[in-house]
Design an enzyme around this catalytic site. Structure first.
Site, mmCIF file in Angstrom:
data_model
loop_
_atom_site.group_PDB
_atom_site.id
_atom_site.type_symbol
_atom_site.label_atom_id
_atom_site.label_comp_id
_atom_site.label_asym_id
_atom_site.label_seq_id
_atom_site.Cartn_x
_atom_site.Cartn_y
_atom_site.Cartn_z
ATOM 1 N N ARG A 204 0.845 -1.189 0.000
ATOM 2 C CA ARG A 204 0.000 0.000 0.000
ATOM 3 C C ARG A 204 0.886 1.247 0.000
ATOM 4 N NH1 ARG A 204 -1.768 -3.623 3.979
ATOM 5 N NH2 ARG A 204 -3.879 -4.466 3.649
ATOM 6 N N LYS B 194 -1.414 -3.037 8.256
ATOM 7 C CA LYS B 194 -2.471 -2.646 9.189
ATOM 8 C C LYS B 194 -2.226 -3.291 10.545
ATOM 9 C CE LYS B 194 -6.020 -1.811 5.705
ATOM 10 N NZ LYS B 194 -7.351 -2.171 5.186
ATOM 11 N N HIS C 181 -4.450 2.397 -4.887
ATOM 12 C CA HIS C 181 -4.303 0.938 -4.799
ATOM 13 C C HIS C 181 -4.194 0.247 -6.161
ATOM 14 C CE1 HIS C 181 -4.467 0.728 -0.607
ATOM 15 N NE2 HIS C 181 -5.323 -0.253 -0.433
ATOM 16 N N ARG D 12 -1.298 -2.031 -6.621
ATOM 17 C CA ARG D 12 -1.465 -3.176 -5.709
ATOM 18 C C ARG D 12 -2.418 -4.201 -6.328
ATOM 19 N NH1 ARG D 12 -1.165 -4.691 -0.260
ATOM 20 N NH2 ARG D 12 -3.090 -5.400 0.736
ATOM 21 N N HIS E 182 -3.038 -9.669 3.706
ATOM 22 C CA HIS E 182 -4.459 -9.839 3.997
ATOM 23 C C HIS E 182 -4.635 -10.824 5.147
ATOM 24 C CE1 HIS E 182 -5.705 -8.664 -0.377
ATOM 25 N NE2 HIS E 182 -5.598 -7.617 0.402
ATOM 26 N N TYR F 36 -9.368 -11.022 -6.232
ATOM 27 C CA TYR F 36 -8.527 -10.866 -7.421
ATOM 28 C C TYR F 36 -8.671 -12.032 -8.390
ATOM 29 C CZ TYR F 36 -6.484 -7.107 -4.730
ATOM 30 O OH TYR F 36 -6.315 -5.958 -3.999
#
Length: 295
Positions: free
Chosen positions: A146, A170, A241, A244, A267, A276
């Site tokens: 990111r 995150k 994004h 990404r 993730h 995806y």
């Protein structure tokens, strides 16, 4: 309520290590929530019940909130009430029976490989900021990180000999992402030659710097991506994004393992990565419709 909200925001910042952008989103949701409760003359957290939350959701829906926004809002207030109950600010959790609305997850826009190459080749390598921009674009596409993660990278996070970069995602979760030969060469030149020219008299370990020797902001990188996309004649709607999304889709299209891609993207839930695979399938369908004689 104001005091409990502030305590909760401190908790998610210190204990969960969430970014300032995420905390800002939580703060905005809780401000909307508190404003609605005040309009309803609800002055104490234990006076909130399921009906008052449903009324709040109805109010937000009537004022144009999407199903996705409502889902995020419910997630925020659910986490807040769980905190209040756990820390004994409240005697109950009124969100227990509140259901999260389902919404169709929009497939992300993805660049074709030739579009990515055009974007990467746009910065002027003869200029120090152009070389820096090319290095950042190469790193974003090579790792799928990111933009918010890119601006946090420090010199010691990059290991060019072993060929990996440490990324803090995150919740400040650390992951190791491999680097390819191309991006390693750009990083090597940037670190040895370009960065010292940007650094000037500033003392910082941050990898990517602006022309004043200060760490780059998210907004500055996003502006750079948009400007280079225009120069590359890319007409698709880009977001911070996009590279990404393109990284993940191109890996999966070429047979990469889903769990390996999940690990590289950071993730926590594989269902996010599976999105995806749907992008890849939609590309296959598009090609089939375009080229098959009986489509």
């Amino acid at each position: 309520m104001d005091t409990i909200i502030e305590e909760y925001l401190k908790f998610i910042q210190l204990e969960k290590g969430l970014s300032s952008n995420t905390i800002g989103a939580y703060r905005r949701d809780l401000k909307k929530y508190n404003t609605f409760l005040e309009l309803q003359k609800i002055s104490h957290i234990d006076f909130i019940d399921r009906a008052s939350i449903q009324q709040c959701l109805g109010y937000l829906h009537d004022n144009g909130a999407s199903a996705k926004s409502l889902a995020r809002f419910i997630s925020t207030i659910r986490s807040f009430h769980q905190f209040a109950l756990r820390e004994k600010y409240a005697a109950k959790d009124p969100t227990v029976l509140i259901e999260t609305p389902k919404y169709d997850r929009k497939l992300p826009d993805v660049l074709e490989i030739n579009e990515v190459l055009a974007l990467l080749e746009t910065p002027n390598l003869a200029k120090i900021n152009g070389y820096r921009d090319r290095t950042m674009l190469e790193l974003l596409y090579a790792t799928g990180m990111r933009v918010s993660e890119l601006i946090q990278i420090e010199l010691e996070d990059v290991n060019l000999i072993m060929g990996f970069v440490k990324v803090f995602g995150k919740g400040n979760k650390e992951r190791i992402v491999p680097l390819g030969d191309t991006v390693i060469e750009y990083l090597k030149t940037y670190i040895e030659t370009i960065r010292p020219q940007l650094l000037k008299k500033t003392v910082t370990n941050t990898l990517f710097l602006n022309m004043h020797g200060k760490p780059l902001s998210r907004q500055a990188i996003w502006k750079m991506i948009k400007q280079n996309a225009i120069k590359a004649n890319i007409t698709k709607s880009l977001t911070p994004h996009t590279l990404r999304h393109s990284f993940a889709t191109h890996l999966l299209e070429n047979g990469a393992d889903l769990r390996a891609v999940q690990e590289m993207l950071g993730h926590s839930d594989i269902s996010t990565t599976q999105l995806y695979t749907h992008v890849s399938k939609s590309q296959i369908r598009k090609m089939y419709n375009e080229f098959h004689p009986r489509a």
